[in-house]
Enzyme design. Sequence first.
Site, PDB file in Angstrom:
ATOM      1  N   ASP A   1      -7.592 -33.852 -62.989  1.00 48.08           N
ATOM      2  CA  ASP A   1      -8.276 -34.644 -61.959  1.00 48.08           C
ATOM      3  C   ASP A   1      -8.057 -36.158 -62.004  1.00 48.08           C
ATOM      4  O   ASP A   1      -8.098 -36.754 -63.080  1.00 48.08           O
ATOM      5  CB  ASP A   1      -9.801 -34.491 -62.095  1.00 48.08           C
ATOM      6  CG  ASP A   1     -10.258 -33.075 -62.284  1.00 48.08           C
ATOM      7  OD1 ASP A   1      -9.432 -32.158 -62.247  1.00 48.08           O
ATOM      8  OD2 ASP A   1     -11.476 -32.891 -62.490  1.00 48.08           O
TER       9      ASP A   1
ATOM     10  N   GLU B   1     -17.328 -28.247 -58.337  1.00 54.62           N
ATOM     11  CA  GLU B   1     -16.868 -29.319 -59.220  1.00 54.62           C
ATOM     12  C   GLU B   1     -16.576 -30.586 -58.411  1.00 54.62           C
ATOM     13  O   GLU B   1     -16.392 -30.535 -57.189  1.00 54.62           O
ATOM     14  CB  GLU B   1     -15.572 -28.902 -59.940  1.00 54.62           C
ATOM     15  CG  GLU B   1     -15.720 -27.662 -60.821  1.00 54.62           C
ATOM     16  CD  GLU B   1     -14.456 -27.302 -61.596  1.00 54.62           C
ATOM     17  OE1 GLU B   1     -14.573 -26.981 -62.779  1.00 54.62           O
ATOM     18  OE2 GLU B   1     -13.346 -27.331 -61.018  1.00 54.62           O
TER      19      GLU B   1
HETATM   20  C1  FRU Z   1     -12.003 -29.973 -62.310  1.00 50.61           C
HETATM   21  C2  FRU Z   1     -12.551 -29.966 -63.724  1.00 50.61           C
HETATM   22  C3  FRU Z   1     -13.836 -30.762 -63.790  1.00 50.61           C
HETATM   23  C4  FRU Z   1     -13.901 -31.183 -65.222  1.00 50.61           C
HETATM   24  C5  FRU Z   1     -12.457 -31.401 -65.571  1.00 50.61           C
HETATM   25  C6  FRU Z   1     -12.092 -31.016 -66.969  1.00 50.61           C
HETATM   26  O1  FRU Z   1     -10.637 -29.754 -62.230  1.00 50.61           O
HETATM   27  O2  FRU Z   1     -12.750 -28.630 -64.172  1.00 50.61           O
HETATM   28  O3  FRU Z   1     -14.956 -30.055 -63.337  1.00 50.61           O
HETATM   29  O4  FRU Z   1     -14.663 -32.338 -65.400  1.00 50.61           O
HETATM   30  O5  FRU Z   1     -11.693 -30.623 -64.657  1.00 50.61           O
HETATM   31  O6  FRU Z   1     -10.791 -31.421 -67.287  1.00 50.61           O
END
Ligand code: FRU
Length: 481
Positions: free
Chosen positions: A22, A204
């Site tokens: 992300d 998320e």
């Molecule tokens: C989304 C996610 C988030 C988390 C991160 C972990 O892609 O699963 O929810 O904070 O990636 O790397």
Amino acid sequence: IPTSEAHRPQFHFSPKAHWMNDPNGMVYYKGTYHLFFQYYPDGMTWGPMHWGHTTSTDLVHWQEQPIALYPDSLGYIFSGSVVVDVNNTSGLGKNGQTPLVAIFTHHNPKLEKAKTDKHEYQSLAYSLDEGKTWTKYAGNPVLPNPGITDFRDPKVRWYESQKKWVMTLATKDRVTFYSSPNLKEWTKESEFGKEVGAHGGVWECPDLFPLDHKGKKAWVLLVSINPGGPNGGSATQYFVGDFDGKTFKPYSTKTKWVDYGTDNYAGVTFANTGNRTLFMGWMSNWQYAGVVPTSPWRSATTVPRELGLKEVGNELCLISMPVKELNALNGQRVALKNPTAKTPFDLPAQSKTRSFKLDIATSNSSDFSMTLANEQGNELIFGYDKTANAYFIDRSKSGKIDFEKGFGKRHIAPRSSSSTTMTLTILVDVASIEMFADDGLTVMTDIFFPESDLTKLFISSAKGGSSAPVVSYTPLLSTVE
Ligand code: FRU
């Protein structure tokens, strides 16, 4: 090109080496755009998360910086946001310095193993040197976990009329809004989404921001879900509605998608960009991100996109288009004279760059599709299917596809515009295609991995004569040395 770098994006940000997911903490401050990102600097697959860092002064050229946040005794550093605390509400600013404050999730692997359901909580870090170096706040965490397994990805913004910070947090199957006067003490305001929207997977990376529509303010709530996307795997849905500092009320509960392609996830907006709302996503999908055939890095971000609203029927819909700054990469635009499979348009004969833009104008009265191909017979096909009234990208013959069984598929996106004229802007960058149809009302982003560059372009189906699509090609300069 070293074989290992064959799929290296030329105008998208990708880390020099190792795993990225992300985009995090995107913020504009004093002439610099900061992009932090979920990063594992020791491997090619997801691992203990850090915040990587890259900066740009033009949203086009990115300079990778030292890692901003390392895991600590409270856990890995998961996704979150950065705000410019102009009024020093947090008191973290010293000697008149404006603090940049990062609000992120600590994910504690030990507590996760112990199955406490309390292994994710929100913490702060701050920078007093314009984002270069970061100090974790000594009072972490600032928002402890009330017993919700998935409790993460805080996106914080200033809510001016009530002089408070609002946090939008992903809490398993809904979002929860919190508010705070100082970023340190948080009060729960409300929840949204338990019975609304797509629920094929966990919620998320939410984001809540206002957009102007004809002088009226509407609030957009982005929510990424994994899995449950319209073409499989992870994807981002959105809602448009009202927000009063406490509660979000959607105008409609119809599920809408930011992007129908499979490769735009966890996207959120930049903080502190004034009247512009700028978005970037992770150009991959949890379904196969860990096995895509790139090395020595994995993943890129989407191009930065400017968001707006458009009324369709009686619904307000999100539109996204590539930021105008990308025009700085434009080479000489060339009109395509309806190239056929027999005599395709030869890209290297036009320019030495490996990436380009297509502008297409046509009508919705018939199918049209275009094919990008190479000598090995790899093909990427995209266009509009009249019967289904849908745009599509077909990567089922695009080259390396068998690293994951669901990768080699045809993806579709229902057209929501009812206009008889159809315009598309398409960005192709070595191993990705981003398709913006009808002024950004329908968007598709897909990655692909040909055995060699796709350098031949032809129209594989369309009406001829005056109803033939008008296509122009613009080579795009590389931003990679
Ligand atoms: C989304 C996610 C988030 C988390 C991160 C972990 O892609 O699963 O929810 O904070 O990636 O790397």
